[in-house]
Design an enzyme around this catalytic site. Structure first.
Site, PDB file in Angstrom:
ATOM      1  N   VAL A 120      -0.605  -2.485  12.582  1.00 21.33           N
ATOM      2  CA  VAL A 120      -0.075  -3.612  11.808  1.00 21.33           C
ATOM      3  C   VAL A 120       0.974  -3.142  10.812  1.00 21.33           C
ATOM      4  CG1 VAL A 120      -0.680  -5.392  10.126  1.00 21.33           C
ATOM      5  CG2 VAL A 120      -2.132  -5.028  12.129  1.00 21.33           C
ATOM      6  N   GLU A 121       0.741  -1.994  10.195  1.00 13.80           N
ATOM      7  CA  GLU A 121       1.660  -1.531   9.153  1.00 13.80           C
ATOM      8  C   GLU A 121       3.002  -1.061   9.716  1.00 13.80           C
ATOM      9  OE1 GLU A 121       1.547  -1.765   5.982  1.00 13.80           O
ATOM     10  OE2 GLU A 121      -0.490  -2.521   5.767  1.00 13.80           O
ATOM     11  N   THR A 122       2.968  -0.208  10.727  1.00 13.51           N
ATOM     12  CA  THR A 122       4.238   0.392  11.186  1.00 13.51           C
ATOM     13  C   THR A 122       4.368   0.502  12.699  1.00 13.51           C
ATOM     14  OG1 THR A 122       3.334   2.649  11.020  1.00 13.51           O
ATOM     15  CG2 THR A 122       4.468   1.783   9.076  1.00 13.51           C
ATOM     16  N   TYR A 313      -4.087 -10.783   7.674  1.00 20.96           N
ATOM     17  CA  TYR A 313      -3.821  -9.347   7.803  1.00 20.96           C
ATOM     18  C   TYR A 313      -5.094  -8.619   8.237  1.00 20.96           C
ATOM     19  CZ  TYR A 313      -3.003  -4.489   6.492  1.00 20.96           C
ATOM     20  OH  TYR A 313      -2.906  -3.113   6.525  1.00 20.96           O
TER      21      TYR A 313
END
Length: 327
Positions: A120-122, A313
């Protein structure tokens, strides 16, 4: 011949020109410098040097005004729960299986959650952000009043860390909100939670996936992850007032006994799942394309929101990690 006062003014003017940046004349810049000097023991010249050449980025203010979490779940999840990201996650899982297994053993955080955060982050390092972190944080510190204090603190932490790490502030790039590296840590979290998991003597979250794996696990463990405890279950709801079972904003930590939630109409969608009546849980509701969906969530779900205070998220991290682990 110049008088002493004139010489002082001239020197100050030349120094300002040498370290020119878009924020140096902002009314809060002097206070920012003073606070940074006091907290981190840096000189005024060091701070001005670190800020030299920094630019206001108006696009960042626009992004902050319309974050992705404002979308409904069925649109939001399209950013992450897609085959291309899942396949990258599967490849990452195989490539770094030893580090993932070691992190789970040391910190008690499942590999699936570490994989979910990285995805999800990168996108497993494929999108670490392209904004100069110093400029992003300065734009928000001096141009986004609602959270100016927070971003000022992060800007100060970035400057202190850049001197500690021996790198120019202008060389650090990341997200529009100032997050850095594979795990997208804010600068103040690098020293708090960063781990030299590849044992090379240096915590490098920008370039080391292994350090990122250990650091994410350490972050979640220190924020309350409960080893060997559930995260949640897809649920059905048969009541008439969803507000009875859905946690209010910022109140996921205020759990209730499952027996009470069951009486209100919330129970696992899979009838073979048995939950103890005394288990402390909460309910969340997401808007999918075919209607509302419900989950019973445990405190570990709330721990994921410490990374980003959004239920969507946390759901994306959890479900993406589950899918990758099943492949």
């Amino acid at each position: 011949m110049l008088k002493p006062f004139s010489i002082a003014v001239l020197c100050s003017t030349l120094l300002s020109q040498a370290y020119a940046n878009d924020f140096i004349l902002h009314p809060n810049y002097a206070a920012f410098k003073a606070n940074t000097m006091q907290k981190y023991g840096l000189s005024a010249e060091q701070i001005d040097s670190a800020m030299s050449g920094s630019k206001h980025i108006n696009r960042i203010i626009n992004i902050m005004s319309s974050p992705g979490e404002n979308k409904p779940w069925y649109d939001y999840k399209k950013n992450f729960l897609v085959e291309s990201t899942i396949q990258r996650g599967v490849r990452f899982k195989h490539q770094y299986h030893e580090a993932l297994s070691r992190a789970e053993q040391v910190y008690g955080v499942p590999q699936s959650i570490i994989l979910g955060v990285l995805g999800v982050e990168t996108g497993y390092g494929t999108n670490k952000g392209s904004f100069i972190t110093r400029d992003a944080l300065a734009t928000l510190a001096f141009g986004y009043p609602r959270r100016a204090e927070y971003f000022s603190d992060e800007l100060a932490a970035l400057i202190a860390w850049s001197y500690q790490d021996g790198r120019p502030t202008s060389s650090v790039v990341g997200s529009y909100a100032g997050a850095i590296g594979y795990p997208q840590f804010m600068p103040s979290n690098i020293n708090k939670f960063g781990v030299d998991f590849d044992a090379n003597g240096h915590v490098d979250l920008m370039n080391s996936p292994i350090d990122a794996i250990g650091s994410i696990a350490n972050y979640l463990a220190k924020n309350g992850w409960q080893r060997n405890q559930p995260i949640g279950y897809l649920a059905s709801y048969s009541g008439n007032n969803p507000a009875d079972i859905i946690a209010k904003p910022f109140e996921l930590g205020n759990t209730k006994p499952y027996g009470q939630m069951q009486q209100l109409g919330l129970q696992p969608l899979n009838p073979t799942i048995k939950i103890d009546a005394l288990d402390m849980v909460n309910g969340i509701q997401l808007e999918d394309s075919y209607g509302l969906i419900y989950y019973i969530v445990y405190p570990n779900f709330n721990v994921i929101t410490s990374y980003n205070n959004s239920r969507m998220y946390a759901a994306a991290v959890w479900l993406l990690g589950q899918e990758i682990s099943s492949r």
